[in-house]
Motif scaffolding. Structure first.
Motif, PDB file in Angstrom:
ATOM      1  N   GLY A 144      14.536   4.670   5.469  1.00  0.00           N
ATOM      2  CA  GLY A 144      15.797   4.743   4.708  1.00  0.00           C
ATOM      3  C   GLY A 144      15.924   3.703   3.607  1.00  0.00           C
ATOM      4  O   GLY A 144      16.990   3.564   3.011  1.00  0.00           O
ATOM      5  N   LYS A 145      14.848   2.965   3.363  1.00  0.00           N
ATOM      6  CA  LYS A 145      14.960   1.962   2.291  1.00  0.00           C
ATOM      7  C   LYS A 145      14.724   2.604   0.931  1.00  0.00           C
ATOM      8  O   LYS A 145      13.807   3.425   0.780  1.00  0.00           O
ATOM      9  N   VAL A 146      15.555   2.242  -0.036  1.00  0.00           N
ATOM     10  CA  VAL A 146      15.372   2.778  -1.395  1.00  0.00           C
ATOM     11  C   VAL A 146      14.872   1.623  -2.265  1.00  0.00           C
ATOM     12  O   VAL A 146      15.450   0.533  -2.233  1.00  0.00           O
ATOM     13  N   PRO A 147      13.818   1.843  -3.041  1.00  0.00           N
ATOM     14  CA  PRO A 147      13.292   0.704  -3.818  1.00  0.00           C
ATOM     15  C   PRO A 147      14.120   0.401  -5.066  1.00  0.00           C
ATOM     16  O   PRO A 147      14.788   1.270  -5.598  1.00  0.00           O
ATOM     17  N   ARG A 198       6.343   4.193   4.631  1.00  0.00           N
ATOM     18  CA  ARG A 198       7.033   3.802   5.860  1.00  0.00           C
ATOM     19  C   ARG A 198       8.416   3.204   5.550  1.00  0.00           C
ATOM     20  O   ARG A 198       9.411   3.531   6.194  1.00  0.00           O
ATOM     21  N   ALA A 199       8.461   2.359   4.531  1.00  0.00           N
ATOM     22  CA  ALA A 199       9.758   1.756   4.154  1.00  0.00           C
ATOM     23  C   ALA A 199      10.750   2.848   3.770  1.00  0.00           C
ATOM     24  O   ALA A 199      11.913   2.820   4.181  1.00  0.00           O
ATOM     25  N   GLU A 200      10.264   3.827   3.006  1.00  0.00           N
ATOM     26  CA  GLU A 200      11.171   4.882   2.553  1.00  0.00           C
ATOM     27  C   GLU A 200      11.613   5.765   3.723  1.00  0.00           C
ATOM     28  O   GLU A 200      12.761   6.207   3.792  1.00  0.00           O
ATOM     29  N   ALA A 201      10.666   5.984   4.657  1.00  0.00           N
ATOM     30  CA  ALA A 201      11.004   6.784   5.856  1.00  0.00           C
ATOM     31  C   ALA A 201      12.079   6.070   6.668  1.00  0.00           C
ATOM     32  O   ALA A 201      12.904   6.706   7.325  1.00  0.00           O
ATOM     33  N   THR A 251       0.858  -1.193   0.000  1.00  0.00           N
ATOM     34  CA  THR A 251       0.000   0.000   0.000  1.00  0.00           C
ATOM     35  C   THR A 251       0.893   1.243   0.000  1.00  0.00           C
ATOM     36  O   THR A 251       2.081   1.162   0.307  1.00  0.00           O
ATOM     37  N   ALA A 252       0.297   2.375  -0.328  1.00  0.00           N
ATOM     38  CA  ALA A 252       1.051   3.642  -0.353  1.00  0.00           C
ATOM     39  C   ALA A 252       1.659   3.903   1.027  1.00  0.00           C
ATOM     40  O   ALA A 252       2.788   4.383   1.142  1.00  0.00           O
ATOM     41  N   ASP A 253       0.892   3.561   2.052  1.00  0.00           N
ATOM     42  CA  ASP A 253       1.355   3.740   3.437  1.00  0.00           C
ATOM     43  C   ASP A 253       2.608   2.931   3.739  1.00  0.00           C
ATOM     44  O   ASP A 253       3.581   3.420   4.294  1.00  0.00           O
TER      45      ASP A 253
END
Ligand SMILES: Nc1ncnc2c1ncn2[C@@H]1O[C@H](COP(=O)(O)OP(=O)(O)OP(=O)(O)O)[C@@H](O)[C@H]1O
Length: 444
Positions: A137-140, A132-135, A126-128
């Motif tokens: 520090g994860k980069v896709p 959260r993953a990006e917050a 989900t967008a959420d």
């Protein structure tokens, strides 16, 4: 019509790569099309400027002149525009699983008796969850969502081909560090550059299924390419060729003194229903027929290449041979040796035989015979008849004939058991050289 040869500058070209370059070039020229050199240098960790220079040098040496050159590393803007479109349509989707997580999932699937395909878990993100993953520090990195079903095409070499997309994991097309993978960059280029025919090695067949899918996702239309997948060229023992191990590299074949047109002639015909023969570039273009290419892997046979090269050198006129010859070499010298060399690297030996110094092997068993030969050696000046004059006297004095007469002389004068005609060589060598070699063979 537009074709491209698209090597990655991650090593020096080998004869297998050359097979594709030659096929693309001959096909393009035969049909009045354009031939593009595209350097697939998106893999910045393995691409190197010296390999780019190597590719230029090798292609130019083979005589495959290209009409245009592009480098993937300079086309980022073009890729970015298409990537935005694919992200917006949801065909490129962000993924966050680590290598470790993916391996664990793969093993679980294998244990459950399922094929180890990617489970598309990230499609359900989900967008959420993404925020959260990006917050954290994860980069896709980004995968391409393949359509269900198969992609089929009618291949100019392999006939009907089909790749089952459901048997393939959604491919990663953009790494977390932003690097674009070959599979994506290549198809964007092929579309944007208006490539009509994609001719490449059969190692790309699975890629082709995926790339047709990507092309259709980009344009919304059927992929506009005709494909030809040529079988891989194997080494003489049936092994794989590798840029990394420099196996059968063009650079080393050049250093060994192979003529470029022998390679083009051989490579244009190996693995086809046409017999290899030394031909000119124009003849290669006029006679190139993709429907003659066999579907099975072909072996590179060094003996066959050497036989062609020997023929090519034999036919090489003095003016063209000069590039391989010492500056002082005369046409008489070239005419004497040109029928006896497989590769130009053998020429210096014959130059030493006729104009320089060689070491004659000892011939203790033939010492008396060689002493008689020395004693009866005609006086200068010499001509092509001197050999006959000399050997006639020797026949009478020694009762020898045939091999027992000629072989000790050949060995003493040239240090080889085979080679150019002795009457011509003798005239080129001159008396002083012959005297000293005969003395060497007797003394040793
Ligand atoms: N042994 C081979 N026989 C015929 N074609 C080959 C062979 N190896 C590679 N090719 C083809 O050469 C072309 C250039 O490819 P590329 O530069 O990726 O070469 P590669 O030798 O596969 O390199 P790498 O080892 O870096 O992956 C491609 O069309 C590829 O299919």
């Amino acid at each position: 019509m537009k074709l491209r040869f698209a090597p990655s500058p991650t090593g020096y070209l080998h004869v297998g790569n050359a097979r594709q370059a030659v096929a693309n070039y001959l096909f393009a020229r035969r049909h009045g099309g354009r031939f593009i050199l595209r350097l697939d240098d998106t893999d910045t960790s393995r691409s190197r400027p010296e390999y780019v220079d190597g590719i230029h040098r090798d292609l130019a040496w083979l005589g495959l002149n290209w009409d245009e050159e592009v480098r993937q590393s300079e086309r980022r803007d073009i890729y970015d525009a298409v990537i935005e479109k694919l992200k917006a349509s949801g065909r490129l989707y962000p993924c966050f699983e680590s290598e470790h997580e993916l391996n664990a999932k793969r093993e679980m699937r294998i244990r459950a008796g399922k094929p180890p395909l990617y489970d598309r878990a990230m499609l359900k993100l989900t967008a959420d969850q993404r925020a959260r993953a990006e917050a954290n520090g994860k980069v896709p990195y980004w995968r391409f969502k393949l359509t269900d079903g198969s992609k089929k095409w009618n291949d100019l070499v392999m006939d009907e081909c089909s790749v089952k997309l459901t048997a393939i994991s959604d491919p990663v097309l953009i790494r977390a560090d932003g690097t674009i993978l070959y599979t994506l960059a290549s198809v964007i280029d092929d579309l944007e550059m208006g490539i009509t025919h994609i001719m490449r090695g059969e190692d790309h067949i699975t890629n082709t299924g995926v790339q047709i899918d990507i092309a259709e996702a980009i344009t919304g239309k059927p992929a506009p390419f005709t494909f030809a997948h040529l079988p891989l060229l194997l080494d003489t023992d049936g092994g794989k060729l590798s840029k990394r191990f420099d196996s059968l590299g063009l650079k080393s074949l050049r250093a060994d003194g192979i003529e470029p047109m022998s390679i083009v002639s051989y490579i244009a015909r190996v693995g086809t229903s046409d017999d290899p023969d030394v031909i000119t570039m124009q003849e290669a273009i006029d006679s190139y027929d993709i429907s003659h290419v066999s579907k099975s892997a072909a072996r590179f046979d060094m003996r066959q290449l050497l036989a062609l090269n020997r023929k090519a050198l034999h036919n090489l006129p003095f003016e063209k041979a000069k590039a391989h010859l010492p500056a002082e070499a005369t046409e008489e010298f070239w005419n004497a040796v040109r029928g006896n060399v497989d590769i130009s690297a053998e020429i210096p030996h014959w130059w030493d035989v006729t104009q320089g110094t060689i070491i004659s092997p000892p011939q203790p068993d033939d010492r008396d015979f060689l002493q008689t030969a020395l004693d009866t050696l005609p006086d200068s000046p010499w001509s092509e008849d001197t050999w006959k004059e000399w050997t006639n006297i020797l026949k009478e004095r020694t009762d020898r004939k045939g091999k027992t007469l000629f072989m000790p002389l050949r060995l003493a004068l040239t240090a080889e058991e085979k080679g150019p005609d002795l009457p011509t060589l003798l005239a080129l060598m001159g008396r002083e050289r012959v005297v000293s070699r005969l003395k060497d063979a007797i003394r040793a």
